[in-house]
Design an enzyme around this catalytic site. Sequence first.
Site, mmCIF file in Angstrom:
data_model
loop_
_atom_site.group_PDB
_atom_site.id
_atom_site.type_symbol
_atom_site.label_atom_id
_atom_site.label_comp_id
_atom_site.label_asym_id
_atom_site.label_seq_id
_atom_site.Cartn_x
_atom_site.Cartn_y
_atom_site.Cartn_z
ATOM 1 N N SER A 63 39.102 41.845 44.607
ATOM 2 C CA SER A 63 39.422 42.313 45.908
ATOM 3 C C SER A 63 38.312 42.856 46.919
ATOM 4 O O SER A 63 38.512 42.708 47.989
ATOM 5 C CB SER A 63 40.444 43.071 46.027
ATOM 6 O OG SER A 63 41.758 42.111 45.961
ATOM 7 N N LYS A 66 37.104 40.626 49.646
ATOM 8 C CA LYS A 66 37.958 40.766 50.926
ATOM 9 C C LYS A 66 37.015 41.433 51.858
ATOM 10 O O LYS A 66 37.432 40.983 53.221
ATOM 11 C CB LYS A 66 39.174 41.222 50.592
ATOM 12 C CG LYS A 66 40.065 40.441 49.671
ATOM 13 C CD LYS A 66 41.395 40.866 49.156
ATOM 14 C CE LYS A 66 42.001 40.020 48.351
ATOM 15 N NZ LYS A 66 43.369 40.481 47.624
ATOM 16 N N TYR A 191 39.818 30.932 47.927
ATOM 17 C CA TYR A 191 40.083 32.316 47.519
ATOM 18 C C TYR A 191 39.620 32.887 46.184
ATOM 19 O O TYR A 191 38.987 33.687 46.009
ATOM 20 C CB TYR A 191 41.418 32.705 48.116
ATOM 21 C CG TYR A 191 41.990 33.925 47.454
ATOM 22 C CD1 TYR A 191 41.873 35.288 48.255
ATOM 23 C CD2 TYR A 191 42.961 33.898 46.426
ATOM 24 C CE1 TYR A 191 42.381 36.676 48.100
ATOM 25 C CE2 TYR A 191 43.399 35.313 46.018
ATOM 26 C CZ TYR A 191 43.149 36.487 46.989
ATOM 27 O OH TYR A 191 43.628 37.559 46.481
ATOM 28 N N TYR A 243 45.419 49.187 47.697
ATOM 29 C CA TYR A 243 46.656 48.687 47.443
ATOM 30 C C TYR A 243 47.716 49.705 48.128
ATOM 31 O O TYR A 243 47.416 50.489 49.130
ATOM 32 C CB TYR A 243 46.922 48.408 46.010
ATOM 33 C CG TYR A 243 45.780 47.649 45.382
ATOM 34 C CD1 TYR A 243 45.576 46.214 45.591
ATOM 35 C CD2 TYR A 243 44.794 48.066 44.565
ATOM 36 C CE1 TYR A 243 44.759 45.384 45.302
ATOM 37 C CE2 TYR A 243 43.630 47.149 44.161
ATOM 38 C CZ TYR A 243 43.627 45.911 44.382
ATOM 39 O OH TYR A 243 42.680 45.034 44.079
ATOM 40 N N VAL A 261 40.815 44.684 41.169
ATOM 41 C CA VAL A 261 41.319 44.653 39.991
ATOM 42 C C VAL A 261 40.244 44.483 38.803
ATOM 43 O O VAL A 261 40.616 44.872 37.654
ATOM 44 C CB VAL A 261 42.378 43.886 39.692
ATOM 45 C CG1 VAL A 261 43.634 44.189 40.548
ATOM 46 C CG2 VAL A 261 42.053 42.293 39.773
HETATM 47 N N1 GLU Z 1 42.134 37.176 42.453
HETATM 48 C C1 GLU Z 1 43.164 38.560 42.558
HETATM 49 C C2 GLU Z 1 44.592 38.209 43.040
HETATM 50 O O1 GLU Z 1 44.721 37.669 44.073
HETATM 51 C C3 GLU Z 1 42.520 39.490 43.331
HETATM 52 C C4 GLU Z 1 43.139 40.833 42.819
HETATM 53 C C5 GLU Z 1 42.667 42.157 43.212
HETATM 54 O O2 GLU Z 1 41.426 42.558 42.928
HETATM 55 O O3 GLU Z 1 43.338 42.682 44.059
HETATM 56 O O4 GLU Z 1 45.428 38.038 42.268
#
Ligand code: GLU
Length: 307
Positions: A63, A66, A191, A243, A261
């Site tokens: 993430s 992003k 993505y 998060y 993650v």
């Molecule tokens: N590829 C992960 C997902 O969308 C991103 C996870 C993350 O780092 O929040 O589940």
Amino acid sequence: MDYQSIINEIAQEVSPLLVSGKVADYIPALAGVNPNQFAMTLTLFDGTQFSVGQADKLFSIQSISKVFTFTLALKFYRSALYQRIGIEPSGNSFNSIVQLEYEHGKPRNPFINAGAINITDSLINYYGADEHATEEILEFIRLLADDGSIDRDCVVALSEMEHGFRNLSLANLMKSFDNLDNPVEDVVNTYFRHCAIEMNTKMLSRAMLYLANDGLDPITGIKHISESQSKRINAVMLTCGHYDASGEFAFNVGLPGKSGVGGGIVAVVPNLMSISVWSPGLNENGNSLAGTKALELFTTKTGLSIF
Ligand code: GLU
């Protein structure tokens, strides 16, 4: 300030935590990572780096990517981007379907999954094709990190797609609300490809320098985004970057940052440096356990925070 001694001390202090975290296990490619690893790198505006631990070891940025896709989308679409996504903390889990339904397919912010998928869609529009968008995102990250060797782990990306039911659901839901332009599979694939980019803490810390310096890379002199856009990305990192524990991170660390993650976290000390930490064991909120603690210790020991 003796940054090297400070981060050496931090590495010592967090070492008992390394085995207490839980490595992300939603895909086999990440579940196999050894939790007993830690790295931290600080990068100053003249390019000087201070590192401790396994700072050359590549990991899945997940993430954290992003932040880079949000940067590109903001650069291309400016405020028009906010017709597709909001900027409020979600207060719900990062992959909540319920909230997206209530809010008519408009994701709360660019860092929850729906928001990041939506941003990826806007980048496919801009670049014209999903493969092209993937390459351009990668190129942008290489430019930011000043490192042409950065690449993605195709095994992780494929494995994500095989287990990507919820992200596909989020994309389908946005599509049903007419808030996704490209084919669902293309968008989610792209993505996952950018989430699967691998970097180490040296590369990540270097790449984030532009956000510590109002959008301008202090080493290359490249102005990636405007001062105002940089301020906005930092604001969203502070309020939505971790998060459901974004408030806690702001409270304990006091810096804008983003976690993934894979166990990586990036953070920005405005006008001074960028920081990256990595330790794959996660806490109950999905943030690196030792990494979060290391950043908290860093701001406590140095007094460097935005507050
Ligand atoms: N590829 C992960 C997902 O969308 C991103 C996870 C993350 O780092 O929040 O589940």
